[in-house]
Enzyme design. Structure first.
Site, mmCIF file in Angstrom:
data_model
loop_
_atom_site.group_PDB
_atom_site.id
_atom_site.type_symbol
_atom_site.label_atom_id
_atom_site.label_comp_id
_atom_site.label_asym_id
_atom_site.label_seq_id
_atom_site.Cartn_x
_atom_site.Cartn_y
_atom_site.Cartn_z
ATOM 1 N N THR A 152 -1.862 4.105 3.402
ATOM 2 C CA THR A 152 -1.023 5.252 3.770
ATOM 3 C C THR A 152 -0.111 4.897 4.934
ATOM 4 O O THR A 152 -0.479 4.098 5.778
ATOM 5 C CB THR A 152 -1.919 6.435 4.235
ATOM 6 O OG1 THR A 152 -2.882 6.731 3.236
ATOM 7 C CG2 THR A 152 -1.093 7.669 4.524
ATOM 8 N N THR A 163 1.933 7.226 0.109
ATOM 9 C CA THR A 163 1.020 6.145 -0.249
ATOM 10 C C THR A 163 1.136 5.770 -1.723
ATOM 11 O O THR A 163 1.603 6.565 -2.539
ATOM 12 C CB THR A 163 -0.433 6.576 0.034
ATOM 13 O OG1 THR A 163 -1.320 5.497 -0.224
ATOM 14 C CG2 THR A 163 -0.834 7.739 -0.847
ATOM 15 N N ARG A 219 -5.903 9.111 -10.563
ATOM 16 C CA ARG A 219 -6.597 9.446 -9.321
ATOM 17 C C ARG A 219 -5.589 9.827 -8.247
ATOM 18 O O ARG A 219 -4.554 9.202 -8.080
ATOM 19 C CB ARG A 219 -7.430 8.263 -8.846
ATOM 20 C CG ARG A 219 -8.180 8.500 -7.522
ATOM 21 C CD ARG A 219 -7.414 7.973 -6.320
ATOM 22 N NE ARG A 219 -8.189 8.057 -5.065
ATOM 23 C CZ ARG A 219 -7.712 7.780 -3.864
ATOM 24 N NH1 ARG A 219 -6.450 7.389 -3.727
ATOM 25 N NH2 ARG A 219 -8.467 7.884 -2.786
ATOM 26 N N SER A 221 0.795 -1.222 0.000
ATOM 27 C CA SER A 221 0.000 0.000 0.000
ATOM 28 C C SER A 221 0.830 1.275 0.000
ATOM 29 O O SER A 221 0.286 2.368 0.016
ATOM 30 C CB SER A 221 -0.948 0.018 1.211
ATOM 31 O OG SER A 221 -0.213 0.023 2.412
ATOM 32 N N THR A 261 -5.666 8.679 7.240
ATOM 33 C CA THR A 261 -5.531 7.441 6.492
ATOM 34 C C THR A 261 -6.924 6.932 6.164
ATOM 35 O O THR A 261 -7.880 7.214 6.880
ATOM 36 C CB THR A 261 -4.740 6.389 7.294
ATOM 37 O OG1 THR A 261 -4.580 5.202 6.505
ATOM 38 C CG2 THR A 261 -5.443 6.021 8.591
ATOM 39 N N GLY A 262 -7.048 6.185 5.077
ATOM 40 C CA GLY A 262 -8.349 5.660 4.692
ATOM 41 C C GLY A 262 -8.806 6.206 3.353
ATOM 42 O O GLY A 262 -7.996 6.472 2.468
#
Length: 337
Positions: free
Chosen positions: A190, A208, A218, A88, A241-242
């Site tokens: 992240t 990230t 994106r 990630s 994060t998320g």
């Protein structure tokens, strides 16, 4: 002299708020500035997720010797960026739907200097490129081919970031998917890191590879100053994060810092930011968002979470709790030594 056991103890204090379908609750009250000034905890470093443990170790080597928070956060997140087993962040990150690994990162220091790169390809350590943007240009953000050209001109080496492991995962996804992006529920998307050094200065970094199998081009919240990361030496620092889109919609990290400036603890500031996301989004399905925060005085508390939650958020919560448990276990081991 600071010790490893002090470091582990401090990392376990990382403040985090988790987005669930229910509200978060906390018994903790705001602490007055006058009280905090008597007991400033420094240096301190906190970061997100399990992959933040090794990153914190690298940061602490700098902080414990009187180094700057800026150097510490850069060195820390580079560990995660260069880990091919982490899917990630950085090298080995899961690609977009076209099979291209694109990286986003930003860094910010105690004087509000900041730099960022977005949709950067073929460069292993985007956080260091972001720092070059901050220190050697008049700009804040470079993107795409321009960011890559800048990195190469500054001596960064071109690297194939798509590992065999990530390539195989992408090929399997293509067979079954309907070209919908996937949130990485194992590691999330992240690493964010915040540090306060011996001089009392804050800095932060966020990096990230973004949402797995996203549309090419994106960009989420991670490289956006005020969304994925914000630092203000007068108040504190925060990172997110998320799901980046949700964080961007409320300028999440800047909101957390501003709430701390107005007297909220890191705990309550993170909680309020999460609750704003809840209020602003009608569709909460698959929504996953978290914040960590560190105020000017080294205060970073973990808020309590209500047990009730939708099934879709369980894995996200468990991942965070495992991170805190790992810190606690290591702390106990260090005490025995």
């Amino acid at each position: 002299m600071k010790t490893r056991r002090n470091f582990i103890k401090l990392t376990a204090l990382g403040s985090a708020a988790i987005f669930t379908s229910s509200c978060l609750t906390s018994e903790k009250k705001n602490v007055t500035v006058s009280k905090l000034q008597k007991d400033i905890k420094k240096p301190i470093v906190i970061s997100t997720w399990n992959h933040g443990l090794e990153a914190n170790e690298a940061s602490w080597k700098i902080l414990s010797k009187g180094g700057t928070a800026l150097d510490a956060v850069e060195a820390g997140v580079k560990i995660t960026e260069s880990d091919p087993n982490n899917t990630s962040v950085g090298l080995g990150g899961l690609p977009d739907r076209d099979g291209k690994v694109t990286l986003d990162a930003c860094i910010m220091d105690h004087e509000n200097n900041c730099g960022a790169v977005a949709c950067l390809q073929d460069i292993e350590n985007p956080i260091s490129v972001a720092r070059k943007v901050m220190e050697e240009t008049q700009h804040v953000m470079l993107v795409g081919e321009g960011a890559k050209q800048f990195a190469l001109e500054k001596g960064f080496k071109e690297t194939n970031l798509l590992t065999e492991k990530s390539k195989e995962a992408w090929e399997k996804w293509k067979e079954e998917s309907k070209y919908q992006p996937v949130i990485n529920s194992e590691n999330h998307d992240t690493i964010g890191m915040l540090a306060l050094d011996e001089s009392g200065n804050l800095s932060g970094a966020c990096t990230t590879s973004g949402m797995a199998y996203k549309l090419h081009g994106r960009v989420g919240d991670s490289p956006i100053i005020g969304a994925g990361l914000f630092v203000d030496n007068e108040a504190g620092a925060a990172c997110a994060t998320g799901v980046g889109e949700a964080v961007i919609r409320i300028a999440g990290s800047s909101i957390v810092v501003e709430l701390m400036r107005n007297g909220m603890s890191p705990n309550d500031a993170c909680k309020e930011a999460v609750n704003r996301i809840i209020r602003k989004h009608k569709d909460l399905a698959n929504m996953q968002v978290g914040f960590i925060a560190l105020n000017k005085f080294g205060e970073a508390d973990a808020p309590e979470l209500r047990a009730l939650m939708a099934a879709g958020f369980v894995l996200f919560l468990v991942t965070l709790l495992v991170n805190f448990i790992a810190n606690i276990i290591i702390n106990r081991t260090a005490r025995k030594g």
